[in-house]
Motif scaffolding. Structure first.
Motif, PDB file in Angstrom:
ATOM      1  N   HIS A   1       1.023  -1.183   0.015  1.00 39.67           N
ATOM      2  CA  HIS A   1       0.056  -0.140  -0.111  1.00 39.67           C
ATOM      3  C   HIS A   1       0.719   1.373   0.034  1.00 39.67           C
ATOM      4  O   HIS A   1       0.229   2.383   0.015  1.00 39.67           O
ATOM      5  N   THR A   2       2.144   1.140  -0.165  1.00 42.53           N
ATOM      6  CA  THR A   2       2.980   2.157   0.129  1.00 42.53           C
ATOM      7  C   THR A   2       4.223   2.422  -0.746  1.00 42.53           C
ATOM      8  O   THR A   2       4.032   2.963  -1.609  1.00 42.53           O
TER       9      THR A   2
ATOM     10  N   LEU B   1       4.381   7.631  -5.570  1.00 40.54           N
ATOM     11  CA  LEU B   1       5.340   8.375  -6.685  1.00 40.54           C
ATOM     12  C   LEU B   1       6.678   8.816  -6.308  1.00 40.54           C
ATOM     13  O   LEU B   1       7.771   8.899  -7.152  1.00 40.54           O
ATOM     14  N   ASN B   2       6.837   9.207  -5.044  1.00 48.75           N
ATOM     15  CA  ASN B   2       7.967   9.678  -4.597  1.00 48.75           C
ATOM     16  C   ASN B   2       8.307   9.407  -3.048  1.00 48.75           C
ATOM     17  O   ASN B   2       7.357   8.902  -2.612  1.00 48.75           O
TER      18      ASN B   2
ATOM     19  N   PRO C   1      -1.563   8.352  -6.294  1.00 48.77           N
ATOM     20  CA  PRO C   1      -1.404   9.203  -5.233  1.00 48.77           C
ATOM     21  C   PRO C   1      -1.536   8.843  -3.732  1.00 48.77           C
ATOM     22  O   PRO C   1      -2.365   7.981  -3.596  1.00 48.77           O
ATOM     23  N   GLN C   2      -0.625   9.230  -2.758  1.00 48.21           N
ATOM     24  CA  GLN C   2      -0.750   8.348  -1.654  1.00 48.21           C
ATOM     25  C   GLN C   2      -1.391   8.940  -0.434  1.00 48.21           C
ATOM     26  O   GLN C   2      -1.041   9.047   0.540  1.00 48.21           O
ATOM     27  N   ASN C   3      -2.268   9.938  -0.932  1.00 50.11           N
ATOM     28  CA  ASN C   3      -3.115  10.684   0.085  1.00 50.11           C
ATOM     29  C   ASN C   3      -4.159   9.819   0.922  1.00 50.11           C
ATOM     30  O   ASN C   3      -4.401  10.142   1.942  1.00 50.11           O
ATOM     31  N   ILE C   4      -4.125   8.414   0.228  1.00 46.78           N
ATOM     32  CA  ILE C   4      -5.275   7.613   1.062  1.00 46.78           C
ATOM     33  C   ILE C   4      -4.579   6.937   2.103  1.00 46.78           C
ATOM     34  O   ILE C   4      -3.172   6.433   2.094  1.00 46.78           O
ATOM     35  N   ARG C   5      -5.217   6.870   3.155  1.00 46.00           N
ATOM     36  CA  ARG C   5      -4.652   6.128   4.412  1.00 46.00           C
ATOM     37  C   ARG C   5      -5.654   4.834   4.595  1.00 46.00           C
ATOM     38  O   ARG C   5      -6.655   5.009   5.142  1.00 46.00           O
TER      39      ARG C   5
ATOM     40  N   VAL D   1      -9.678   4.365  -9.434  1.00 49.72           N
ATOM     41  CA  VAL D   1     -10.426   5.140  -8.623  1.00 49.72           C
ATOM     42  C   VAL D   1     -10.046   5.681  -7.609  1.00 49.72           C
ATOM     43  O   VAL D   1     -10.449   7.060  -7.219  1.00 49.72           O
ATOM     44  N   VAL D   2      -8.993   5.482  -7.093  1.00 53.26           N
ATOM     45  CA  VAL D   2      -8.268   6.213  -5.964  1.00 53.26           C
ATOM     46  C   VAL D   2      -7.744   7.476  -6.560  1.00 53.26           C
ATOM     47  O   VAL D   2      -7.928   8.427  -5.935  1.00 53.26           O
ATOM     48  N   THR D   3      -7.011   7.392  -7.721  1.00 52.32           N
ATOM     49  CA  THR D   3      -6.669   8.660  -8.059  1.00 52.32           C
ATOM     50  C   THR D   3      -7.675   9.400  -8.687  1.00 52.32           C
ATOM     51  O   THR D   3      -7.447  10.828  -8.332  1.00 52.32           O
TER      52      THR D   3
END
Lengths: 228, 282, 656, 143, 310
Positions: free
Chosen positions: C100-101, C106-107, D33-37, D119-121
């Protein structure tokens, strides 16, 4: 397939109702090629017409071949294919839509042309079939059967009816209005003219009957077929 | 007014059909209070007219063996049906005297809840009083109060509700009066986890108001009691009606109409279309 | 205050290349409950696990966060590590820093920020975890098999041979099911009775099997390991103990009604034995057609019975059994071809169903195995088989393929060829579906060696003309309409679920599809289990399948049953819902939303509350979300724990 | 407040489909994008309205709920209940002023890693496009 | 839906709107007069209107203009029916199919209806979808018992064959009164009229017209097809063939004449509309029944029934 039904390619034939075409034709994907539509098809019993194969061609992307073909104009519109279809595909409507496509592509006008007199009758009188007989022998035969001149007007009169059924003036003007605004009038004007085919001979007729008739044999592989 | 109420209560009590009868009575100053009558001789205290706003279903015990006769308006009648639908009430215990409610007034104006009343006759009753000239209502009517809020922009709505929620003093009168609030321990009193903070501040007030409303989604029958008792005048009835609209639009479920139907939030259909983002739930 | 250990895994460079491990460790160290935070190259390796075990002892940890890969990957591994270190295995959570990470970021900055958040959230959750003990349920060492067809027979025998007692409940008077009606089986042309009847006898004589024929399951309650079953034994009117199966009674009975076993091609008497090899051999009286039960007179059978076995006074009897597991093998019924009016089944006598054909060719059938057409007894010289009657037809029948009909038709065609060597045989198909060992070869044999005309096309119409049937169809290879003259037409009707399948499914609490076939738990990996623990499926009741598959599934079910019942107790993962009796209002909304019927009513301090059945609950949490008074909790995913995760995420200000 | 608006999204992912789908997105290295937790829950039917409200009040800029496709629920019916609860709450929150872009319930199966990323994007983009924190965050309400 | 339930759904009213058919009015007026006579005897009023025109469906299948032309044309007729406030009876399978199918289509596609109504609005009409359109035979099926009482001259010994016509049988997949492959209404009526049913293998086959076939391809397709049907009919020596559609009647009646004219085969099986047969059994004057319009002579049939066609 969709290109042929593209509104942009044929704006003159379409008004706002044109999505109809897609609603009728959209479900061909369901077809599983079982052929149940063919076995009871009147057209298939006397010609090479084959609804299953038409769907197959369309699914393969060969719509062009279908709309160019003479076959397309063989459908009787009896709807028995629709009644027997396990997937409820309304094929007669599909054929109607394909015929529009064909006409647009420049094919098939010679078949439609033959319907012109009826359409003109409709435009002129609001009724598609009129009393005058195109075959004088029919009038003669009718005269023999009844003690009238054989003209339908006389028969109607004898029955106690008006000599001719007529739609009201209002109805007629409405029918013509709808025809005008929906583009039908223009088509009627532009319809080209061509020669009619000669009537069938006895021999031709017999051959067609025996090929598919109940001759007690497995009708699929008749010797006649090899000779043909 | 309406001598049928007295007659029926008397008849039921005398026939030992019920142990007590719950209705309204008028005080000498003209104000109205709910009463519980056990003696047939007391029936002449019963009254119905303007001021009979209380939902009498708030005054009964959900369980027990007592056989209760009860006088119900349309909205109160829906409360009973909803409680039966939720399995909280044994209908057999109740004898219902319904009335085709003419609508109640206050200072010559219809009460807000009556102005948007959808059903003025209890869906389920044993006997019914049908005052002359009062029509049976059973259809949704134009809800101007709600649509005036619906028509605001989202930012305006936020501003409006933020202001309303800020007013809340968390007295919980809305909860206590609600006949459909029957949890043993309210979520607001839970400490592990503490979903709702105890202190009175805008965020916890908002949380309380939102969860209270959601809990009534597909259940609230618009009896208007919460709205009536709110000391700071939060338009709870509008919030409740909004949720009722959402549920009805999505699931075609109107609470308190049919005891046989599974309440909307305990049910589903495989082809529910509520996730279709193009469709607004209002 | 908890003492939590945080173990951050580099996963080689899988995680560390994208996540700044040092910052994760540093941030974790500052969390209040964290006693230690360390990293390692491969935490799942033996040294990695040792690091955890050592830390547990060193810091006296009572909770662990492993920040590594997905819990779907290594949760069991680290649970075991905790157990080995003497800590309750459920005191552990995994932060998913890989799938998940690091693998999706992306960075590096973003990945590190997310990793820090995830670890913090998991620490907050672990701080609220509670030790859980596996659930142990007692087991009754007896199984129930519902249905006495080939699948039920196989399942019962396998279980019984494994040393477990079995009760087999069969609805009709005899074991055997549909297979007993068949003549031969494809693709080997084995005689169906020859392979089935010995098994039937074995069931009847097996010391571990209690056979209840003419009986139906009435009620099932309880849960895995402890199901309570009520079965109704219908009054047979013949004493099974006394009857010696001599059959004298059958000769004197004056009643004639269509025989179900012979698919209405022949008659049977009111006191009847479905077929001569029936097990048990004792007949039953069909009270609906028996003259005595209708008029009070007759009793002809009673007069001739040498064993005095006829008992008109017999009554339905309810028996109760307690079982640990259930195998459902209730089979199917054939699609009713009368819906196809175009084929005229029911109107044209010589249009018959597949089952009728089986009886016509069966040596024990009404014609003694001679193939004769029903209308006039003539030997048919032209025979047409029509596939897919009711199958692959959403308009009139079912959208699905019934799987067995292609092979059955090939078998019928070959049998026909052996009985009438000069017959013309046509078989109309849409597609030939012959997936099975030796199946394709068998179809080819029918086509190439037995001279069966397989014609691609689904017939549209059958018309009757002068005692002949005209079959109109397409021949898709010719692309032409054809008409075949037939003396007899056999409709290969598809398989449908039993009419009362849904009722049974609801009684058992198992899932079923829109057609009424029972649902397996997982279509690939758990093909014989149902959503209800301890209930297994075998045979056609789960979906169309052939005999070998039914038997294989029956044996698979039997092995599942034996595996389950081999233990004294069943251990289950403890992640289930539980009720706080003090808080529960008793509204029973939880019961309403529970698919598994795992909630029942209970009493606490003289009021109604909900109770979760630990053997039944699957731990989905639908009830927890429904419970408005917060009385229901899901272990390991409690409101408190998830609340902690959410709030922990926002516990620190981040730069916006 | 010169930094870029970096929304944080609470992801409530059902263990059997969407969580596994997210795992698959990882194993196939699809970037998003890694905004999701993500928070693992057994089933979308486990999502209580409190989760969504608490997330919003605590300061989440978006809430993403992932469940099995209709008819595929590991527990047979959980996602159907989730769908009803979610839709009602979302419509209601819209009414009181929460932008509907902030809440989503998506069906992602265990085999749809690419779809999960997709979908997350899309959801993250939508939330980013709003450009401001959600109005009901504690901070916004009390500032 | 099982047939019994569909039959129950067919509304039986005291009066209907009579939707005329071009073919019937122009070629076989007896179809309409016999229908009027039979319904008059049943005490059911039939309203007529000169505003009705050709049903409009033919435009689709002739491909002379798109559905865009035929939908409004059909909707115009439907709006006239609605104005009468009655349900309509059609005497023709084709009219029945188009009015019903297109009406059904518009009922389920409100967006299309709006557009159609936009066009109709220009001539001051609107389609609302408030009236049912029934095939005359559907209504008669529900009136069987009343017809029984009206039979004054049972047609004893008459051998009657039937032809339903494709658009009666196959046009409506999901709510047809009769089973498309095993229809029974005509047979029941014939029995009520006292005659004997005879069947022939090709009884349910198309007449060969299929609206346009006879025109587009002339005889090369429809005649061989028709010959097969008529050959099969001839074998059973029926006295009369009963139809429920004027177009089928045209093809079957005139087709026999054509075959004869070309020296292919003589058949001589008169073709009657079901109401004409019922009319004969009710003792209605054959002239009023319009039997004189038929091309295949009905003389022998009337002689057998001892009715004069004066």
């Amino acid at each position: 397939m969709s290109r042929l039904f593209d509104k942009k390619l044929r704006p003159e034939l379409y008004s706002d109702l044109s999505e109809l075409t897609f609603r009728f034709i959209g479900d061909l994907e369901k077809c599983m090629q079982c052929g149940k539509c063919v076995g009871n098809c009147p057209a298939a019993s006397v010609t090479q017409y084959n609804s299953r194969r038409i769907i197959h061609s369309i699914k393969l992307g060969n719509v062009e071949d279908v709309i160019k073909s003479e076959e397309l104009w063989s459908c009787f519109f009896c709807s028995s294919c629709y009644a027997s279809c396990p997937k409820d595909i309304n094929f007669p409507f599909t054929v109607a839509m394909l015929r529009y496509a064909s006409l647009y592509a420049g094919y098939g006008w010679e078949y439609v042309k033959k319907l012109l007199p009826y359409a003109l009758d409709y435009y002129r009188t609001g009724m598609t079939v009129l009393q005058d007989e195109r075959n004088p022998n029919i009038t003669r035969r009718r005269a023999n059967n009844s003690n009238t001149s054989g003209s339908m007007a006389d028969v109607r009169e004898k029955m106690g009816l008006s000599r001719e059924r007529k739609v009201s003036d209002r109805a007629l003007s409405e029918v013509q209005f709808i025809s005008d605004v929906s583009g039908m009038t223009r088509i009627l004007k532009e319809l080209p003219h061509k020669e009619e085919k000669a009537p069938l001979t006895r021999a031709e007729l017999d051959r067609m009957v025996t090929v598919t008739g109940p001759n007690g044999k497995f009708a699929g592989f008749p010797e006649e077929d090899d000779n043909a | 007014m309406y001598s049928e109420i007295e007659e029926t209560a008397k008849r039921w009590l005398e026939a030992d059909k019920i142990d007590s009868f719950i209705g309204y009575s008028q005080r000498s100053d003209g104000s109205v209070k709910p009463v519980r009558i056990t003696d047939p001789a007391d029936v002449d205290n019963l009254y119905f007219g303007d001021g009979c706003v209380h939902n009498l279903m708030s005054f009964i015990k959900l369980n027990g063996d007592e056989r209760i006769g009860i006088f119900l308006k349309g909205c109160d009648g829906r409360t009973m049906v909803q409680l039966v639908a939720e399995g909280e009430l044994d209908r057999e215990r109740f004898s219902v005297l319904g009335i085709v409610c003419p609508g109640l007034e206050e200072d010559g104006k219809p009460l807000p809840k009556c102005a948007f009343c959808r059903v003025n006759t209890p869906p389920d009753y044993d006997e019914l009083i049908h005052p002359e000239g009062v029509e049976i209502k059973d259809e949704a009517i134009e809800d101007e109060e709600l649509s005036s809020i619906n028509e605001l922009t989202r930012a305006e709505r936020f501003k409006f509700f933020r202001h309303q929620f800020d007013k809340c003093i968390r007295c919980y009168a809305c909860r206590d009066v609600c006949p459909l609030c029957y949890c043993r321990e309210c979520v607001t009193e839970k400490s592990s986890p503490q979903w709702v903070e105890v202190s009175i501040k805008p965020s916890s007030n908002a949380y309380w108001n939102l969860i209270r409303a959601y809990h009534l989604a597909g259940r609230c029958v618009n009896c208007g009691e919460c709205d009536r008792v709110c000391p700071v005048g939060i338009p709870l009835r509008v919030i409740n009606r909004k949720l009722a609209n959402i549920v009805e639009n999505y699931f075609e479920y109107v609470p308190g109409m049919n005891p046989e139907l599974t309440p909307a939030m305990l049910d589903f259909r495989e082809d529910d279309e509520c996730l279709d983002h193009g469709r607004e739930g209002s | 205050m908890r003492k939590i250990g945080v173990f951050v895994c580099h996963c080689g460079t899988n995680i560390s290349s994208m996540v700044d491990i040092d910052r994760v460790i540093e941030s974790a160290t500052r969390l209040p409950d964290v006693a230690c935070a360390v990293d390692y190259q491969f935490t799942c390796s033996a040294p990695g696990q040792t690091q955890i075990k050592d830390a547990i002892k060193e810091y006296n940890l009572d909770g662990v966060v492993v920040a590594a890969c997905s819990p779907r990957m290594h949760e069991p591994t680290f649970r075991k590590t905790l157990r080995d270190a003497g800590l309750n295995p459920y005191m552990m959570e995994m932060a998913n820093l890989r799938e998940h990470t690091s693998w999706v970021a992306l960075n590096r900055g973003e990945a590190t920020a997310k990793a820090i958040d995830l670890v913090r959230m998991k620490v907050a959750k672990v701080a609220r975890l509670r030790p859980l003990e596996e659930i142990h349920l007692p087991v009754t060492r007896r199984a129930l098999v519902i249905g006495g067809g080939v699948a039920g027979i196989q399942a019962a025998l396998d279980i019984a041979d494994g040393g477990v007692d079995v009760t087999l409940v069969e609805r009709s008077p005899s074991l055997g099911g549909h297979m007993a009606q068949y003549d031969k089986t494809f693709p080997t042309l084995d005689c169906a009775s020859c392979i089935l009847t010995p098994k039937m006898v074995e069931v009847a004589s097996h010391p571990n099997i209690t056979l209840l024929t003419y009986s139906e399951v009435e009620e099932v309650t309880g849960f895995v390991g402890a199901y309570k079953v009520k079965a109704r034994i219908r009054a047979r009117s013949v004493d099974l103990e006394k009857c010696n199966g001599c059959g004298t009674c059958l000769e004197v009975c004056p009643v004639r009604v269509p025989s179900e076993f012979d698919a209405s091609l022949a008659d049977r008497t009111a006191i009847y034995r479905p077929f001569p090899q029936a097990v048990p051999a004792a007949p039953a009286i069909d009270r609906e057609s028996c003259i005595y039960f209708k008029t009070g007179k007759c009793r002809a059978c009673e007069k001739v019975c040498p064993a005095d076995a006829i008992d008109f006074e017999q009554e339905n009897e309810i028996v109760e059994v307690q079982v640990g597991a259930i195998v459902v093998a209730t089979g199917f019924h054939f699609f009713d071809a009368r819906k196809y009016t175009e084929y005229g089944y029911g109107s044209y006598k010589d249009v018959i169903s597949w089952l009728q054909f089986e009886r016509l060719t069966n040596a024990s059938g009404p014609t003694g195995g001679k193939l004769r057409r029903p209308s006039d007894g003539m030997e048919p010289k032209s025979i047409v088989f029509i596939h897919c009657v009711g199958s692959r037809d959403p308009s009139k029948g079912f959208p699905y393929c019934s799987r067995i009909c292609c092979m059955a038709t090939a078998k019928h065609a070959v049998i026909t060829r052996s009985k009438i060597p000069d017959a013309k045989i046509y078989s109309f198909y849409i597609d030939i579906r012959a997936a099975g060992k030796g199946y394709e070869e068998f179809v080819r044999r029918a086509i190439e060696q037995e001279d069966v005309q397989f014609i691609k096309g689904r017939p549209s119409r059958i018309v009757q003309s002068d005692g002949k049937l005209l079959v109109r169809s397409e021949d898709a290879f010719l692309g032409r309409q054809i008409e075949v003259e037939a003396d007899m037409v056999i409709l290969t009707n598809g398989a449908a679920a039993q009419n009362d399948a849904a009722e049974l499914a609801q009684m058992l609490g198992i899932g079923y599809d829109q057609y009424g076939f029972f649902n397996e738990l997982h279509p690939k990996l758990r093909p014989v289990e149902t959503n209800k623990a301890g209930i297994y499926l075998a045979g056609m009741c789960q979906g169309p399948k052939d005999i070998p598959e039914s038997v294989a599934q029956a044996s698979a079910s039997a092995s599942k049953v034996l595996g389950l019942l081999s233990r004294d107790q069943i251990a289950r993962e403890p992640i289930i819902a539980e009720v706080d009796p003090g808080r529960c209002t008793g509204c029973m909304d939880c019961m309403e939303v529970c698919f598994f019927t795992a909630v029942e009513e209970d009493e606490f301090m003289e009021r109604k509350i909900a109770k979760v059945l630990p053997g039944v609950c699957q731990g989905c949490g639908a009830c927890v979300a429904q419970c408005s008074d917060g009385a229901m909790e899901l272990r390991a995913f409690s409101d408190e724990q998830i609340h902690a995760e959410i709030t922990a995420l926002f516990a620190v200000e981040v730069a916006r | 407040m010169t930094e870029e608006y970096y929304p944080r999204i609470v992801g409530l992912l059902c263990n059997w489909c969407t969580y596994a789908g997210a795992d698959l997105a990882g194993t196939t290295r699809i970037k998003y994008p890694q905004n999701i937790r993500p928070i693992r829950i057994p089933c979308s039917g486990r999502v209580s309205p409190h989760f969504i409200l608490t997330s919003l009040l605590s300061g989440a800029d978006g809430v993403f709920i992932g469940g099995c496709h209709p008819a595929d629920c590991h527990y047979n019916e959980g996602n159907y209940y989730a769908r009803r609860r979610f839709s009602v709450l979302k419509s209601f929150l819209d009414f009181v002023g929460v932008e509907p872009e902030r809440l989503t319930l998506e069906w992602v199966s265990a085999s749809e890693g690419d779809r999960f990323a997709e979908v997350v994007t899309a959801f993250t983009e939508d939330v980013k496009a709003l450009g401001r924190p959600n109005p009901y965050s504690r901070k916004e309400l009390e500032d | 839906m099982p047939r019994a339930e569909i039959v129950k759904k067919v509304p039986i009213n005291d009066s209907y709107f009579l939707f005329r058919s071009c073919v019937s009015s122009s070629k076989y007026p007896g179809i309409e007069t016999s229908t009027e006579e039979v319904f008059a005897r049943l005490g059911i009023e039939l309203e007529d209107s000169p505003e009705q025109s050709c049903c409009g469906g033919f435009i689709t299948f002739t491909s002379l203009a798109e559905v865009t032309a035929s939908l409004p044309a059909v909707a115009r007729n439907l709006s006239i029916i609605e104005e009468s406030g009655k349900n309509a009876l059609t005497v023709c399978n084709g009219c029945h199919m188009f009015l019903t199918e297109f009406g059904h289509f518009m009922d389920h596609n409100p967006d299309i209806t709006n557009k159609v109504n936009e066009m109709l609005g220009m001539i001051g009409r609107e389609y609302k979808g408030t009236s049912h359109v029934l095939h005359m035979l559907e209504a008669v099926a529900g009136l069987k018992n009343r017809i029984k009482e009206l039979i004054t001259r049972p047609l004893k010994g008459l051998r009657v064959a039937t032809h339903y016509g494709c658009h009666y049988l196959y046009g409506f997949k999901h709510d047809a009164v009769d089973d498309p492959y095993m229809p029974t209404v005509l047979e029941e009526l014939i029995e009520i009229a006292g005659a004997e049913n005879v069947t022939y293998p090709e009884a349910r086959t198309c007449c060969g017209s299929g609206l346009t076939q006879v025109i587009i391809h002339k005889e090369e397709m429809s005649l061989p097809f028709l010959k097969r049907k008529l050959d099969s009919l001839k074998k059973i020596e029926a006295d009369v063939l009963i139809v429920v559609c004027p177009y089928c009647m045209t093809i079957l009646d005139r087709g026999q004449f054509k075959m004869e004219e070309r020296g292919i085969e003589e058949y001589g099986v008169p073709v009657l509309y079901i109401n004409q047969l019922l009319g004969l059994a009710m003792g209605i004057d054959p002239v009023r029944l319009g039997l004189e319009a038929h091309i295949t002579p009905v003389k022998r049939l009337l002689e057998k029934l001892e009715v004069s066609n004066a």
